[in-house]
Design an enzyme around this catalytic site. Structure first.
Site, PDB file in Angstrom:
ATOM      1  N   ASP A  88      45.367  32.441  65.358  1.00  0.00           N
ATOM      2  CA  ASP A  88      45.806  33.586  66.261  1.00  0.00           C
ATOM      3  C   ASP A  88      46.962  34.428  65.993  1.00  0.00           C
ATOM      4  O   ASP A  88      47.517  34.974  66.754  1.00  0.00           O
ATOM      5  CB  ASP A  88      45.982  32.825  67.714  1.00  0.00           C
ATOM      6  N   CYS A  91      49.822  30.922  63.843  1.00  0.00           N
ATOM      7  CA  CYS A  91      49.704  29.339  63.210  1.00  0.00           C
ATOM      8  C   CYS A  91      50.857  29.046  62.628  1.00  0.00           C
ATOM      9  O   CYS A  91      50.859  27.566  62.387  1.00  0.00           O
ATOM     10  CB  CYS A  91      48.355  29.413  62.534  1.00  0.00           C
ATOM     11  N   HIS A 265      46.231  32.203  57.142  1.00  0.00           N
ATOM     12  CA  HIS A 265      46.273  31.058  58.188  1.00  0.00           C
ATOM     13  C   HIS A 265      46.876  29.767  57.690  1.00  0.00           C
ATOM     14  O   HIS A 265      46.735  29.727  56.442  1.00  0.00           O
ATOM     15  CB  HIS A 265      44.691  30.631  58.377  1.00  0.00           C
TER      16      HIS A 265
END
Length: 271
Positions: A88, A91, A265
């Site tokens: 989101d 992270c 991510h």
């Protein structure tokens, strides 16, 4: 002739209005689709997952995806487990926060050192010009979690805390503020790494403090140094070679937090 021109003008205006309505509807559809994607991510992916065998990564990529399959095998030489975080934009901070607090459950000495640093950090931010009233609740949430760690709870309690959106996001906000504060305090050094002609303060206001903004090297360096917690990041990308490169922040330190980075991510790694 004038009537024809007037009729053509009215027709054109009508067409433009229709196009405008269609564009607006299209924009609404795009926004609705984006909202649905975010909702699906939130529904299907916890903020912090249970610990899983690292082999779970192999199922995320096609068997014929040679580059990533080789890099996963390379990772497995050093790590056995992974804990995933929700993709989101927050992270990095969430993964760092959970990983370090989890390590404090078994390290009383580091817990006391870190608690003292965290306690002092609010006043340091206020001294730098951050508004105490604005940051107080975020700071209190972090301190509450550290007090929870002192009680040596089961790991599930810490997981539950980080899966509570309110608690978890407040920790993320405070870690973002600490990162911003350190970048601004050391702006003479960090200014050289900021592109686009922006000042360090502008960079912090645009790329560090807002929620959902992704993190890069500069954020990691600043947070690691602000809290004196060493972070090792394994970088798994599509570079050739079949091996995963890593970097330690600050360089030469003994890492306490181990993260896996895949483009955009961060997840948590365990030996």
């Amino acid at each position: 002739m004038a009537e024809e021109q007037q009729h053509q003008k009215e027709t054109t205006q009508g067409e433009m209005k229709a196009v405008g309505v269609n564009c607006f509807a299209s924009d609404e559809e795009i926004i609705a689709q984006q909202d649905k994607i975010q909702h699906d991510i939130a529904t299907m992916t916890p903020l912090v997952s249970d610990r899983q065998a690292l082999s779970v990564l192999q199922t995320e990529y096609a068997a014929e995806d040679t580059i990533y399959q080789l890099k996963i095998k390379d990772l497995q030489k050093k790590y056995s487990y992974i804990r995933k975080t929700r993709p989101d934009g927050n992270c990095f901070y969430r993964a760092f926060g959970f990983s370090h607090l989890e390590s404090l459950l078994e390290d009383t000495k580091e817990l006391q050192r870190f608690k003292a640093v965290a306690a002092k950090s609010k006043q340091d931010l206020v001294t730098q010009g951050f508004t105490e009233f604005t940051i107080e609740d975020f700071h209190n949430t972090l301190m509450d979690l550290l007090e929870l760690c002192e009680k040596q709870p089961g790991l599930s309690e810490l997981v539950d805390s980080f899966c509570d959106q309110g608690v978890s996001d407040y920790v993320v906000v405070y870690l973002r503020l600490l990162t911003s504060g350190y970048l601004q305090k050391e702006q003479g050094f960090f200014q050289h790494f900021i592109e686009g002609g922006r000042s360090v303060k502008e960079f912090c206001q645009q790329e560090v403090e807002p929620m959902s903004k992704e993190s890069d090297h500069i954020h990691i360096i600043a947070l690691a140094q602000a809290l004196n917690v060493s972070i090792l990041v394994e970088y798994m990308d599509r570079g050739e070679g079949g091996t995963v490169n890593h970097h330690v922040f600050p360089e030469g330190s003994e890492p306490r937090v181990f993260l896996l980075y895949r483009p955009g991510h961060y997840d948590i790694l365990y030996k």
